[in-house]
Motif scaffolding. Structure first.
Motif, mmCIF file in Angstrom:
data_model
loop_
_atom_site.group_PDB
_atom_site.id
_atom_site.type_symbol
_atom_site.label_atom_id
_atom_site.label_comp_id
_atom_site.label_asym_id
_atom_site.label_seq_id
_atom_site.Cartn_x
_atom_site.Cartn_y
_atom_site.Cartn_z
ATOM 1 N N LEU A 225 0.841 -1.196 0.000
ATOM 2 C CA LEU A 225 0.000 0.000 0.000
ATOM 3 C C LEU A 225 0.878 1.250 0.000
ATOM 4 O O LEU A 225 1.910 1.291 0.674
ATOM 5 C CB LEU A 225 -0.911 0.010 1.229
ATOM 6 C CG LEU A 225 -1.872 -1.169 1.386
ATOM 7 C CD1 LEU A 225 -2.703 -1.019 2.649
ATOM 8 C CD2 LEU A 225 -2.782 -1.295 0.168
ATOM 9 N N HIS A 226 0.454 2.270 -0.721
ATOM 10 C CA HIS A 226 1.216 3.507 -0.823
ATOM 11 C C HIS A 226 0.358 4.669 -0.333
ATOM 12 O O HIS A 226 -0.822 4.780 -0.684
ATOM 13 C CB HIS A 226 1.676 3.742 -2.264
ATOM 14 C CG HIS A 226 2.563 2.654 -2.776
ATOM 15 N ND1 HIS A 226 3.921 2.613 -2.544
ATOM 16 C CD2 HIS A 226 2.270 1.528 -3.486
ATOM 17 C CE1 HIS A 226 4.433 1.528 -3.095
ATOM 18 N NE2 HIS A 226 3.454 0.856 -3.679
ATOM 19 N N GLY A 227 0.936 5.503 0.479
ATOM 20 C CA GLY A 227 0.219 6.635 1.049
ATOM 21 C C GLY A 227 1.104 7.317 2.067
ATOM 22 O O GLY A 227 2.158 7.857 1.737
ATOM 23 N N GLY A 228 0.671 7.250 3.325
ATOM 24 C CA GLY A 228 1.462 7.835 4.398
ATOM 25 C C GLY A 228 2.627 6.957 4.801
ATOM 26 O O GLY A 228 2.885 5.903 4.215
ATOM 27 N N THR A 229 3.313 7.392 5.853
ATOM 28 C CA THR A 229 4.516 6.674 6.303
ATOM 29 C C THR A 229 4.267 5.840 7.557
ATOM 30 O O THR A 229 5.194 5.535 8.302
ATOM 31 C CB THR A 229 5.645 7.679 6.582
ATOM 32 O OG1 THR A 229 5.204 8.619 7.584
ATOM 33 C CG2 THR A 229 6.038 8.429 5.318
ATOM 34 N N GLN A 230 3.002 5.472 7.784
ATOM 35 C CA GLN A 230 2.696 4.652 8.954
ATOM 36 C C GLN A 230 3.456 3.315 8.896
ATOM 37 O O GLN A 230 3.842 2.854 7.829
ATOM 38 C CB GLN A 230 1.181 4.372 9.026
ATOM 39 C CG GLN A 230 0.323 5.584 9.297
ATOM 40 C CD GLN A 230 -0.160 6.247 8.018
ATOM 41 O OE1 GLN A 230 0.363 6.002 6.935
ATOM 42 N NE2 GLN A 230 -1.160 7.110 8.144
ATOM 43 N N GLU A 231 3.625 2.714 10.068
ATOM 44 C CA GLU A 231 4.290 1.408 10.187
ATOM 45 C C GLU A 231 5.670 1.438 9.515
ATOM 46 O O GLU A 231 6.027 0.535 8.761
ATOM 47 C CB GLU A 231 3.419 0.291 9.605
ATOM 48 C CG GLU A 231 2.089 0.109 10.302
ATOM 49 C CD GLU A 231 2.237 -0.250 11.772
ATOM 50 O OE1 GLU A 231 2.799 -1.321 12.047
ATOM 51 O OE2 GLU A 231 1.803 0.555 12.630
ATOM 52 N N ARG A 232 6.430 2.502 9.796
ATOM 53 C CA ARG A 232 7.783 2.661 9.238
ATOM 54 C C ARG A 232 7.764 2.600 7.711
ATOM 55 O O ARG A 232 8.637 2.009 7.075
ATOM 56 C CB ARG A 232 8.726 1.612 9.808
ATOM 57 C CG ARG A 232 8.979 1.763 11.312
ATOM 58 C CD ARG A 232 9.842 0.644 11.863
ATOM 59 N NE ARG A 232 10.059 0.824 13.288
ATOM 60 C CZ ARG A 232 11.153 1.367 13.822
ATOM 61 N NH1 ARG A 232 12.139 1.776 13.028
ATOM 62 N NH2 ARG A 232 11.277 1.496 15.124
ATOM 63 N N ALA A 233 6.729 3.191 7.125
ATOM 64 C CA ALA A 233 6.554 3.284 5.674
ATOM 65 C C ALA A 233 6.368 1.917 5.013
ATOM 66 O O ALA A 233 6.574 1.760 3.811
ATOM 67 C CB ALA A 233 7.721 4.032 5.033
ATOM 68 N N ARG A 234 5.931 0.915 5.790
ATOM 69 C CA ARG A 234 5.725 -0.421 5.223
ATOM 70 C C ARG A 234 4.252 -0.746 5.022
ATOM 71 O O ARG A 234 3.925 -1.713 4.331
ATOM 72 C CB ARG A 234 6.364 -1.483 6.139
ATOM 73 C CG ARG A 234 7.889 -1.388 6.208
ATOM 74 C CD ARG A 234 8.471 -2.281 7.263
ATOM 75 N NE ARG A 234 7.975 -1.950 8.592
ATOM 76 C CZ ARG A 234 8.454 -2.437 9.729
ATOM 77 N NH1 ARG A 234 9.459 -3.300 9.702
ATOM 78 N NH2 ARG A 234 7.946 -2.087 10.881
ATOM 79 N N ARG A 235 3.359 0.055 5.614
ATOM 80 C CA ARG A 235 1.928 -0.175 5.434
ATOM 81 C C ARG A 235 1.189 1.140 5.662
ATOM 82 O O ARG A 235 0.941 1.545 6.797
ATOM 83 C CB ARG A 235 1.436 -1.251 6.407
ATOM 84 C CG ARG A 235 0.074 -1.849 6.047
ATOM 85 C CD ARG A 235 -1.085 -1.101 6.638
ATOM 86 N NE ARG A 235 -2.361 -1.788 6.440
ATOM 87 C CZ ARG A 235 -3.538 -1.312 6.841
ATOM 88 N NH1 ARG A 235 -3.620 -0.143 7.470
ATOM 89 N NH2 ARG A 235 -4.637 -1.991 6.611
ATOM 90 N N ALA A 236 0.849 1.816 4.558
ATOM 91 C CA ALA A 236 0.164 3.098 4.659
ATOM 92 C C ALA A 236 -1.253 2.906 5.186
ATOM 93 O O ALA A 236 -1.892 1.878 4.951
ATOM 94 C CB ALA A 236 0.128 3.786 3.298
ATOM 95 N N GLY A 237 -1.746 3.909 5.906
ATOM 96 C CA GLY A 237 -3.106 3.861 6.440
ATOM 97 C C GLY A 237 -3.114 4.023 7.942
ATOM 98 O O GLY A 237 -2.240 3.492 8.635
#
Length: 383
Positions: A225-237
């Motif tokens: 998934l691409h978007g924000g940098t949540q989960e150390r940029a490994r899972r956006a949302g």
């Protein structure tokens, strides 16, 4: 009417402690873990605490854990994330097994459409794959190997650790779908020859809609998934804070009580099989899967002379919930791909029903269900 839930492999009831944790987090007020204000920091603290708990239980670093929305997302993230990253190194082979959950199999088929070379390892009549076959399939061009820990339909355990050592020696990324085995096996992920592991909260009496992906430090990985940098940029949302809090609580209890949990479900399962033998006779049914190397809470049984569809319908009318196989495909009339891959007879495949046990089940329910099946069997023979 009787109300017996024997479908814990599909989903489990939330335990009160997990419900309380969910309600507490949900009722704590608005909070996005990515926000810098006090509300956001409070939510972030809950996610951090949950991640720390799960890391301690799994024997890994908190930074190696990625929260997802389901076990399916965890599987897809692992496969696509590692495959795409490995392709940049010239590796384009995918190795998996014929008895995987569709979350893995269909993801692998999609990767094949994208130009990856797919090898599907066969299973024997117990549902086990051969490490020797895996060794023959894994080479210097293999990007990802994906082998489940325990099968969701039969409970058969796979030699994923042995296959993981082979994958590691040859530079392939090793993924394990441990969704069904989670809560029934203890792992120290730091020492296990596995790079990616997928699990899910709702299989261990936690909430639906929360999954977890272990990504070993240094593993080639691109986000799905691409978007924000949540989960150390490994899972956006934005993270599901109440669900994650409840997940950690359920996991903590599941691991703390694991030995008791295993003894309980094994006792219910064995009571069920013994009662079936007493009610129907040992020649009237057949247990599918490996007889010893198996998860303790699953019994996949073929009832000779009855179709699984007819039996499931009659069980439901009698108040007993069971399944024809994976909950993701049980709404279809297609035969189980797992049992078919095991080369079982058509009669065994078409008469198979999965019973899976867990929190709240009793020996009395097991014995009662066996009597109900005997009654259904007798009625169908008369008709």
């Amino acid at each position: 009417m009787t109300s017996i839930y024997f479908d814990h492999a599909a989903t489990t009831p939330m335990i009160p402690e997990a419900v309380a944790a969910y309600a507490e987090a949900a009722g704590a007020g608005p909070g996005n873990p990515s926000s810098l204000h006090a509300f956001g920091r409070a939510s972030r603290s809950r996610v951090t605490a949950a991640r720390d708990t799960l890391a301690r239980l799994l024997g890994c670093m908190p930074s190696e854990l990625v929260f997802t929305g389901s076990g399916t997302e965890s599987d897809n993230s692992a496969l696509f994330g590692a495959a795409v990253a490995q392709r940049a190194k010239g590796r384009t082979g995918i190795v998996t097994t014929a008895v995987e959950h569709h979350a893995v199999l269909n993801a692998c088929l999609q990767l094949e459409k994208q130009g990856f070379r797919l090898t599907v390892l066969p299973a024997d009549e117990t549902g086990r794959v051969s490490p020797e076959a895996a060794a023959a399939a894994i080479d210097e061009s293999t990007a990802v190997v994906s082998v489940m820990a325990g099968n969701n339909e039969t409970g058969t355990l796979q030699p994923y650790e042995e296959i993981g050592r082979i994958a590691r020696e040859r530079g392939a990324v090793m993924h394990v779908d441990a969704v069904q085995a989670f809560g029934y096996e203890r792992w120290n992920l730091q020492s296990l020859p596995v790079d990616l592991i997928s699990v899910s909260a709702h299989k261990i009496n936690g909430p639906q809609g929360v999954g977890l992906l272990y990504v070993k430090r240094g593993t080639p990985f691109q986000p799905l998934l691409h978007g924000g940098t949540q989960e150390r940029a490994r899972r956006a949302g934005t993270e599901n804070v109440p669900g994650i809090s409840a997940f950690a609580e359920a996991a903590n209890i599941a691991f703390r009580n694991m030995d008791e949990r295993i003894r309980h479900v094994r006792d219910v399962r064995d009571s069920f099989l013994q009662a079936l033998q007493a009610e129907l006779g040992e020649d009237a049914f057949q247990l599918n899967g490996h007889q010893e190397l198996r998860l303790p809470h699953i019994a996949n049984v073929s009832f000779f002379g009855m179709s699984s569809e007819t039996l499931l319908m009659n069980l439901d009318l009698a108040g007993v919930a069971a399944s024809g196989g994976s909950a993701c495909t049980s709404g279809s009339l297609q035969p189980s791909h797992v049992l078919t891959a095991m080369n079982l007879s058509r009669e065994r495949v078409q008469s198979a029903v999965r019973f899976s046990f867990g929190f709240g089940n009793t020996r009395e329910e097991a014995e009662k269900t066996a009597k109900i099946i005997a009654t259904i069997s007798a009625r169908l023979r008369i008709s």
